[in-house]
Enzyme design. Sequence first.
Site, PDB file in Angstrom:
ATOM      1  N   TYR A   3      -1.867  -0.128  10.720  1.00 30.02           N
ATOM      2  CA  TYR A   3      -2.005  -0.472   9.088  1.00 30.02           C
ATOM      3  C   TYR A   3      -0.773  -0.962   7.809  1.00 30.02           C
ATOM      4  O   TYR A   3      -0.813  -1.922   7.271  1.00 30.02           O
ATOM      5  CB  TYR A   3      -3.901  -0.192   8.509  1.00 30.02           C
ATOM      6  CG  TYR A   3      -3.607  -0.085   6.898  1.00 30.02           C
ATOM      7  CD1 TYR A   3      -4.104  -1.753   6.688  1.00 30.02           C
ATOM      8  CD2 TYR A   3      -3.198   0.090   6.021  1.00 30.02           C
ATOM      9  CE1 TYR A   3      -3.893  -2.070   5.163  1.00 30.02           C
ATOM     10  CE2 TYR A   3      -3.881  -0.165   4.133  1.00 30.02           C
ATOM     11  CZ  TYR A   3      -4.119  -1.626   4.213  1.00 30.02           C
ATOM     12  OH  TYR A   3      -3.636  -1.426   2.637  1.00 30.02           O
ATOM     13  N   SER A  28       0.928  -0.995  -0.073  1.00 29.94           N
ATOM     14  CA  SER A  28       0.219  -0.163  -0.216  1.00 29.94           C
ATOM     15  C   SER A  28       1.132   1.319   0.105  1.00 29.94           C
ATOM     16  O   SER A  28       1.261   1.275   0.799  1.00 29.94           O
ATOM     17  CB  SER A  28      -1.192   0.116   1.265  1.00 29.94           C
ATOM     18  OG  SER A  28      -1.703   1.344   0.956  1.00 29.94           O
TER      19      SER A  28
HETATM   20  N1  LIG Z   1      -8.626   0.079  -1.972  1.00 26.81           N
HETATM   21  C1  LIG Z   1      -7.619   0.022  -1.590  1.00 26.81           C
HETATM   22  O1  LIG Z   1      -7.212   1.991  -1.957  1.00 26.81           O
HETATM   23  C2  LIG Z   1      -6.339  -0.296  -1.132  1.00 26.81           C
HETATM   24  C3  LIG Z   1      -5.217   0.149  -1.024  1.00 26.81           C
HETATM   25  C4  LIG Z   1      -4.024  -0.051  -1.210  1.00 26.81           C
HETATM   26  C5  LIG Z   1      -3.629  -1.490  -0.657  1.00 26.81           C
HETATM   27  N2  LIG Z   1      -5.184  -2.111  -0.449  1.00 26.81           N
HETATM   28  C6  LIG Z   1      -4.631  -3.184  -0.299  1.00 26.81           C
HETATM   29  O2  LIG Z   1      -4.965  -4.498  -1.422  1.00 26.81           O
HETATM   30  C7  LIG Z   1      -6.191  -5.261  -1.095  1.00 26.81           C
HETATM   31  C8  LIG Z   1      -7.253  -5.551  -1.645  1.00 26.81           C
HETATM   32  O3  LIG Z   1      -8.072  -4.484  -0.837  1.00 26.81           O
HETATM   33  P1  LIG Z   1      -9.598  -4.237  -1.284  1.00 26.81           P
HETATM   34  O4  LIG Z   1      -9.790  -3.123  -1.330  1.00 26.81           O
HETATM   35  O5  LIG Z   1     -10.189  -4.966  -1.747  1.00 26.81           O
HETATM   36  O6  LIG Z   1     -10.041  -4.499   0.502  1.00 26.81           O
HETATM   37  P2  LIG Z   1     -11.672  -5.518   0.616  1.00 26.81           P
HETATM   38  O7  LIG Z   1     -11.815  -5.560   2.165  1.00 26.81           O
HETATM   39  O8  LIG Z   1     -12.828  -5.158  -0.244  1.00 26.81           O
HETATM   40  O9  LIG Z   1     -10.931  -7.206   1.216  1.00 26.81           O
HETATM   41  C9  LIG Z   1     -10.040  -7.862   1.256  1.00 26.81           C
HETATM   42  C10 LIG Z   1     -10.694  -9.520   0.769  1.00 26.81           C
HETATM   43  O10 LIG Z   1      -9.913  -9.657   2.498  1.00 26.81           O
HETATM   44  C11 LIG Z   1     -10.765 -10.942   3.031  1.00 26.81           C
HETATM   45  N3  LIG Z   1      -9.960 -11.394   4.633  1.00 26.81           N
HETATM   46  C12 LIG Z   1      -9.352  -9.853   5.399  1.00 26.81           C
HETATM   47  N4  LIG Z   1      -8.442 -10.813   6.061  1.00 26.81           N
HETATM   48  C13 LIG Z   1      -8.924 -12.288   6.288  1.00 26.81           C
HETATM   49  C14 LIG Z   1      -7.880 -13.258   6.532  1.00 26.81           C
HETATM   50  N5  LIG Z   1      -7.914 -13.440   7.880  1.00 26.81           N
HETATM   51  N6  LIG Z   1      -8.808 -14.579   5.346  1.00 26.81           N
HETATM   52  C15 LIG Z   1      -9.099 -14.424   4.408  1.00 26.81           C
HETATM   53  N7  LIG Z   1      -9.643 -13.372   4.381  1.00 26.81           N
HETATM   54  C16 LIG Z   1      -9.701 -12.336   4.578  1.00 26.81           C
HETATM   55  C17 LIG Z   1     -11.930  -9.840   3.925  1.00 26.81           C
HETATM   56  O11 LIG Z   1     -13.101 -10.339   3.697  1.00 26.81           O
HETATM   57  C18 LIG Z   1     -12.147  -9.047   2.385  1.00 26.81           C
HETATM   58  O12 LIG Z   1     -12.844  -9.659   1.426  1.00 26.81           O
HETATM   59  C19 LIG Z   1      -5.694  -5.403   0.543  1.00 26.81           C
HETATM   60  O13 LIG Z   1      -4.246  -6.219   0.899  1.00 26.81           O
HETATM   61  C20 LIG Z   1      -4.887  -4.131   0.882  1.00 26.81           C
HETATM   62  O14 LIG Z   1      -4.561  -3.112   1.794  1.00 26.81           O
HETATM   63  C21 LIG Z   1      -6.057  -1.904  -1.116  1.00 26.81           C
END
Ligand SMILES: NC(=O)c1ccc[n+]([C@@H]2O[C@H](COP(=O)([O-])OP(=O)(O)OC[C@H]3O[C@@H](n4cnc5c(N)ncnc54)[C@H](O)[C@@H]3O)[C@@H](O)[C@H]2O)c1
Length: 338
Positions: A167, A142
């Site tokens: 985070y 991130s």
């Molecule tokens: N959306 C953004 O702007 C953004 C920016 C930077 C990084 N990220 C990273 O991208 C990835 C996806 O983000 P997103 O926005 O789709 O988030 P999201 O919360 O929509 O998706 C993450 C999914 O992981 C699942 N999850 C969480 N903990 C878990 C566990 N212990 N076991 C199994 N499943 C688990 C959740 O149920 C969720 O559906 C993450 O790693 C996040 O940190 C996202």
Amino acid sequence: MKILVTGGAGFIGSNLCQGLIDHGYDIVALDNLNDYYDIELKYSRLALLGIEKEEIADGVIVQSHRYDRLRFVKIDLADREALQSLFREEKFDKVCSLAAQAGVRYSIDNPYAYVESNLVGFVNLLECVRHYPVSHFVFASSSSVYGMDTHVPFSEEDKTDKPVSLYAATKKADELMAHVYAHLYGIPTTGLRYFTVYGPWGRPDMAPSLFVKAIDEGRPIKVFNQGNLSRDFTYIDDIVEATIRAIDYTRDKDHVFDIYNVGCGHPVPLMDFIHIIEENMGKKAQLEMYPMQAGDVYQTYADSSKFEQTFGFRPSVTLSEGIAHFVDWYKTYNCREE
Ligand SMILES: NC(=O)c1ccc[n+]([C@@H]2O[C@H](COP(=O)([O-])OP(=O)(O)OC[C@H]3O[C@@H](n4cnc5c(N)ncnc54)[C@H](O)[C@@H]3O)[C@@H](O)[C@H]2O)c1
């Protein structure tokens, strides 16, 4: 080519699964379906992929009714035994790790959710790819790892040793632990530092969803730091394309690990962002001004040239285009819910 996508019911994960199907991958999407935000949104994303809510049960592999090449399994990454038996049975060629406890603000009150998913769960995944080797391990990091970095645009060369939220610290820890495993066990590994991802099926806890919903319902929106913030918003289709390019890439044996920024490279001041949403909603926002929030950063701004040089792609969807798609989706999704 068989791939495991963790976080497959999430915002980025579900969109990525759709993209990978079109690229001919056999996919197992994994998610623990936690209730950090409205779980019905996660079920709706899965329904679009042909996975029926009624068929989901702990550890049971569910076949998509829409795509022969897609299956789903509900497993928590913290459940080491369940994860290991999945790897033993499925023998994945690649892994894309998106599952994480996301959100900066939530980590203030819920630190252990980050420890369980982003630290314990992530190490469990690394142990699996160590014992059941894959040809590529791609994981989501991130922009938050840059903390209060004032040197813009953020470059992978910048120091990332001063995170300002738990985070961010867990995401940095993931980068470090993934490096250790790549180095010790020769696992080809790519880390992607995503910058504020938005678009259809987006997360309800993030500004685009919060603002559109509040404007739609005639409620005020919370504007932090008097609006003096800027974000490098990156559209979901660009993130999916970038992630697939990374997954498809073959790492050299003498260069098994690397990290890349994936961001649009056009930081937008918060007030401009609100105006773009107002234009698309055809409605003015009511603003409530608040001081800076703990754990937040003032700006994000990606230099994605390293990604472009390696993978031949640069995010290009403008915020105006992307918000128009997002607002269209929001209206359709919410009409369907009523
Ligand atoms: N959306 C953004 O702007 C953004 C920016 C930077 C990084 N990220 C990273 O991208 C990835 C996806 O983000 P997103 O926005 O789709 O988030 P999201 O919360 O929509 O998706 C993450 C999914 O992981 C699942 N999850 C969480 N903990 C878990 C566990 N212990 N076991 C199994 N499943 C688990 C959740 O149920 C969720 O559906 C993450 O790693 C996040 O940190 C996202």
